[in-house]
Design an enzyme around this catalytic site. Sequence first.
Site, PDB file in Angstrom:
ATOM      1  N   ALA A   1       5.617  -3.687  -8.201  1.00 32.85           N
ATOM      2  CA  ALA A   1       6.422  -3.196  -9.317  1.00 32.85           C
ATOM      3  C   ALA A   1       7.489  -4.238  -9.617  1.00 32.85           C
ATOM      4  O   ALA A   1       7.885  -5.012  -8.731  1.00 32.85           O
ATOM      5  CB  ALA A   1       7.064  -1.868  -8.935  1.00 32.85           C
TER       6      ALA A   1
ATOM      7  N   GLY B   1       2.919  -2.206  -5.461  1.00 30.48           N
ATOM      8  CA  GLY B   1       2.106  -1.621  -6.538  1.00 30.48           C
ATOM      9  C   GLY B   1       0.854  -2.441  -6.838  1.00 30.48           C
ATOM     10  O   GLY B   1      -0.113  -1.914  -7.391  1.00 30.48           O
TER      11      GLY B   1
ATOM     12  N   GLU C   1      -1.604  -1.322  -4.294  1.00 29.41           N
ATOM     13  CA  GLU C   1      -1.986   0.045  -4.691  1.00 29.41           C
ATOM     14  C   GLU C   1      -2.960   0.033  -5.867  1.00 29.41           C
ATOM     15  O   GLU C   1      -3.898   0.833  -5.929  1.00 29.41           O
ATOM     16  CB  GLU C   1      -0.723   0.845  -5.049  1.00 29.41           C
ATOM     17  CG  GLU C   1       0.133   1.122  -3.818  1.00 29.41           C
ATOM     18  CD  GLU C   1       1.494   1.715  -4.163  1.00 29.41           C
ATOM     19  OE1 GLU C   1       2.175   1.165  -5.057  1.00 29.41           O
ATOM     20  OE2 GLU C   1       1.859   2.725  -3.548  1.00 29.41           O
TER      21      GLU C   1
ATOM     22  N   GLU D   1       7.426  -2.167   0.469  1.00 24.27           N
ATOM     23  CA  GLU D   1       8.465  -1.333  -0.149  1.00 24.27           C
ATOM     24  C   GLU D   1       9.613  -1.004   0.794  1.00 24.27           C
ATOM     25  O   GLU D   1      10.774  -0.945   0.378  1.00 24.27           O
ATOM     26  CB  GLU D   1       7.853  -0.028  -0.690  1.00 24.27           C
ATOM     27  CG  GLU D   1       7.004  -0.213  -1.942  1.00 24.27           C
ATOM     28  CD  GLU D   1       5.547  -0.541  -1.655  1.00 24.27           C
ATOM     29  OE1 GLU D   1       5.222  -0.949  -0.531  1.00 24.27           O
ATOM     30  OE2 GLU D   1       4.730  -0.375  -2.586  1.00 24.27           O
TER      31      GLU D   1
HETATM   32  N1  CO8 Z   1       9.223  -8.075  -9.423  1.00 23.31           N
HETATM   33  C1  CO8 Z   1       9.919  -8.914 -10.234  1.00 23.31           C
HETATM   34  N2  CO8 Z   1       9.870 -10.255 -10.120  1.00 23.31           N
HETATM   35  C2  CO8 Z   1       9.074 -10.787  -9.174  1.00 23.31           C
HETATM   36  C3  CO8 Z   1       8.335  -9.975  -8.300  1.00 23.31           C
HETATM   37  C4  CO8 Z   1       8.418  -8.570  -8.446  1.00 23.31           C
HETATM   38  N3  CO8 Z   1       7.705  -7.708  -7.703  1.00 23.31           N
HETATM   39  N4  CO8 Z   1       7.659 -10.788  -7.449  1.00 23.31           N
HETATM   40  C5  CO8 Z   1       7.981 -12.042  -7.788  1.00 23.31           C
HETATM   41  N5  CO8 Z   1       8.833 -12.054  -8.816  1.00 23.31           N
HETATM   42  C6  CO8 Z   1       9.420 -13.228  -9.494  1.00 23.31           C
HETATM   43  C7  CO8 Z   1      10.474 -13.907  -8.635  1.00 23.31           C
HETATM   44  O1  CO8 Z   1      11.715 -13.268  -8.766  1.00 23.31           O
HETATM   45  C8  CO8 Z   1      10.462 -15.301  -9.209  1.00 23.31           C
HETATM   46  O2  CO8 Z   1      11.215 -15.305 -10.404  1.00 23.31           O
HETATM   47  P1  CO8 Z   1      12.196 -16.575 -10.738  1.00 23.31           P
HETATM   48  O3  CO8 Z   1      11.247 -17.745 -10.890  1.00 23.31           O
HETATM   49  O4  CO8 Z   1      12.853 -16.174 -12.002  1.00 23.31           O
HETATM   50  O5  CO8 Z   1      13.086 -16.729  -9.559  1.00 23.31           O
HETATM   51  C9  CO8 Z   1       9.000 -15.513  -9.584  1.00 23.31           C
HETATM   52  O6  CO8 Z   1       8.432 -14.207  -9.653  1.00 23.31           O
HETATM   53  C10 CO8 Z   1       8.230 -16.312  -8.520  1.00 23.31           C
HETATM   54  O7  CO8 Z   1       8.412 -15.671  -7.284  1.00 23.31           O
HETATM   55  P2  CO8 Z   1       9.008 -16.414  -5.966  1.00 23.31           P
HETATM   56  O8  CO8 Z   1       9.853 -17.585  -6.372  1.00 23.31           O
HETATM   57  O9  CO8 Z   1       9.629 -15.382  -5.114  1.00 23.31           O
HETATM   58  O10 CO8 Z   1       7.656 -16.959  -5.347  1.00 23.31           O
HETATM   59  P3  CO8 Z   1       7.380 -17.253  -3.799  1.00 23.31           P
HETATM   60  O11 CO8 Z   1       6.092 -17.994  -3.765  1.00 23.31           O
HETATM   61  O12 CO8 Z   1       8.555 -17.891  -3.155  1.00 23.31           O
HETATM   62  O13 CO8 Z   1       7.196 -15.807  -3.134  1.00 23.31           O
HETATM   63  C11 CO8 Z   1       6.374 -13.552  -2.989  1.00 23.31           C
HETATM   64  C12 CO8 Z   1       6.123 -14.983  -3.504  1.00 23.31           C
HETATM   65  C13 CO8 Z   1       6.291 -13.526  -1.463  1.00 23.31           C
HETATM   66  C14 CO8 Z   1       5.265 -12.692  -3.575  1.00 23.31           C
HETATM   67  C15 CO8 Z   1       7.751 -13.057  -3.454  1.00 23.31           C
HETATM   68  O14 CO8 Z   1       7.886 -13.298  -4.854  1.00 23.31           O
HETATM   69  C16 CO8 Z   1       7.996 -11.610  -3.205  1.00 23.31           C
HETATM   70  O15 CO8 Z   1       8.283 -11.217  -2.100  1.00 23.31           O
HETATM   71  N6  CO8 Z   1       7.921 -10.755  -4.271  1.00 23.31           N
HETATM   72  C17 CO8 Z   1       8.193  -9.351  -4.187  1.00 23.31           C
HETATM   73  C18 CO8 Z   1       7.062  -8.612  -3.497  1.00 23.31           C
HETATM   74  C19 CO8 Z   1       7.426  -7.163  -3.314  1.00 23.31           C
HETATM   75  O16 CO8 Z   1       8.342  -6.794  -2.618  1.00 23.31           O
HETATM   76  N7  CO8 Z   1       6.634  -6.288  -3.969  1.00 23.31           N
HETATM   77  C20 CO8 Z   1       6.817  -4.861  -3.873  1.00 23.31           C
HETATM   78  C21 CO8 Z   1       7.688  -4.386  -4.996  1.00 23.31           C
HETATM   79  S1  CO8 Z   1       8.085  -2.656  -4.850  1.00 23.31           S
HETATM   80  C22 CO8 Z   1       6.695  -1.872  -5.419  1.00 23.31           C
HETATM   81  O17 CO8 Z   1       5.696  -2.488  -5.743  1.00 23.31           O
HETATM   82  C23 CO8 Z   1       6.747  -0.374  -5.538  1.00 23.31           C
HETATM   83  C24 CO8 Z   1       5.471   0.182  -6.136  1.00 23.31           C
HETATM   84  C25 CO8 Z   1       5.761   1.455  -6.839  1.00 23.31           C
HETATM   85  C26 CO8 Z   1       4.711   1.752  -7.896  1.00 23.31           C
HETATM   86  C27 CO8 Z   1       5.051   3.012  -8.596  1.00 23.31           C
HETATM   87  C28 CO8 Z   1       4.647   3.021 -10.068  1.00 23.31           C
HETATM   88  C29 CO8 Z   1       5.720   2.511 -10.967  1.00 23.31           C
END
Ligand code: CO8
Length: 263
Positions: free
Chosen positions: A69, A114, A117, A137
């Site tokens: 998400a 998500g 999922e 999460e």
């Molecule tokens: N949301 C928003 N932005 C994101 C997300 C995300 N989930 N993941 C990555 N980005 C963005 C980063 O902020 C970054 O933006 P910017 O260039 O502006 O700084 C860009 O994408 C590239 O990401 P990274 O620089 O972080 O890339 P890395 O290679 O260093 O890392 C990772 C990759 C490990 C995937 C890292 O980006 C990360 O940990 N992302 C978040 C993963 C996460 O925690 N996902 C779970 C989110 S919570 C969720 O999914 C709840 C589900 C509920 C569903 C219910 C229905 C609505």
Amino acid sequence: MDAAKLENVLYEKKGPIAYVTLNRPKVLNALNSATWRDLRTAFEDAREDPLIRGVILTGAGDKAFIAGADIGELAHVTAVEAEQSSSFGQSVLDLIEGLGKPVVAAVNGYALGGGCETAMACTIRVASDTAKFGQPEVTLGLLPGGGGTQRLPRLVGKGRALQLILSGQIIGAPEAYRIGLVNEVVPAAEVIGRAEAILKQIFANAPIAVRFSLDAVNKGVETSLAEGTALEASYFGLCAGTDDKKEGTTAFLEKRKPLFQGR
Ligand code: CO8
């Protein structure tokens, strides 16, 4: 449906396959509300289009399927909004799971939160060898809200699901394959090709039998063995009344390939 109206999803049809591609590569295809709505629109079209027999779902770019998400959006939601967006996301994933047509997730990179999922709601998961999976999460003070607490234990068993959900650990494609989270792992360049090959193998079979098989498995895992086998017997009977059953059994006995009509 006018695919140009979709903001964050590319939607394309080639022959019997619809391709749905999450297209927010700058944020690793994170799912914001607009993207959930686009997904619903695309999958509703795929469900209604009689020429479409299967769907491939993937992510734009070479880094992510869906990194979860959109955390930027999640950071500002109220409790009521979060409950509503969880329910809405879940309804979109239910639509994918219950589409009545096979949906292959071509997981080309991160499938987190998500994203994992969404992959789990698909019929079959093909992962690139670079893909990564997890439910992180809890590291954000949340829990999976897109059906992860329910679909993950159904796919990999309760113990492994709890370990992944409680630890927030990210695992690679080989481990995801080992625990049964994905069906196959292939080199990154072959993910879409393999997804297409799987669908083509399914398309060669009797369409009504395929649809009832999907439904029997989906409904059956949610019910008792007795109810599930009763449903199976009904579908078995319905299939036996089709022209395709006549064609399939006759072709076998005549030692030729069947030509199914979907009737
Ligand atoms: N949301 C928003 N932005 C994101 C997300 C995300 N989930 N993941 C990555 N980005 C963005 C980063 O902020 C970054 O933006 P910017 O260039 O502006 O700084 C860009 O994408 C590239 O990401 P990274 O620089 O972080 O890339 P890395 O290679 O260093 O890392 C990772 C990759 C490990 C995937 C890292 O980006 C990360 O940990 N992302 C978040 C993963 C996460 O925690 N996902 C779970 C989110 S919570 C969720 O999914 C709840 C589900 C509920 C569903 C219910 C229905 C609505």
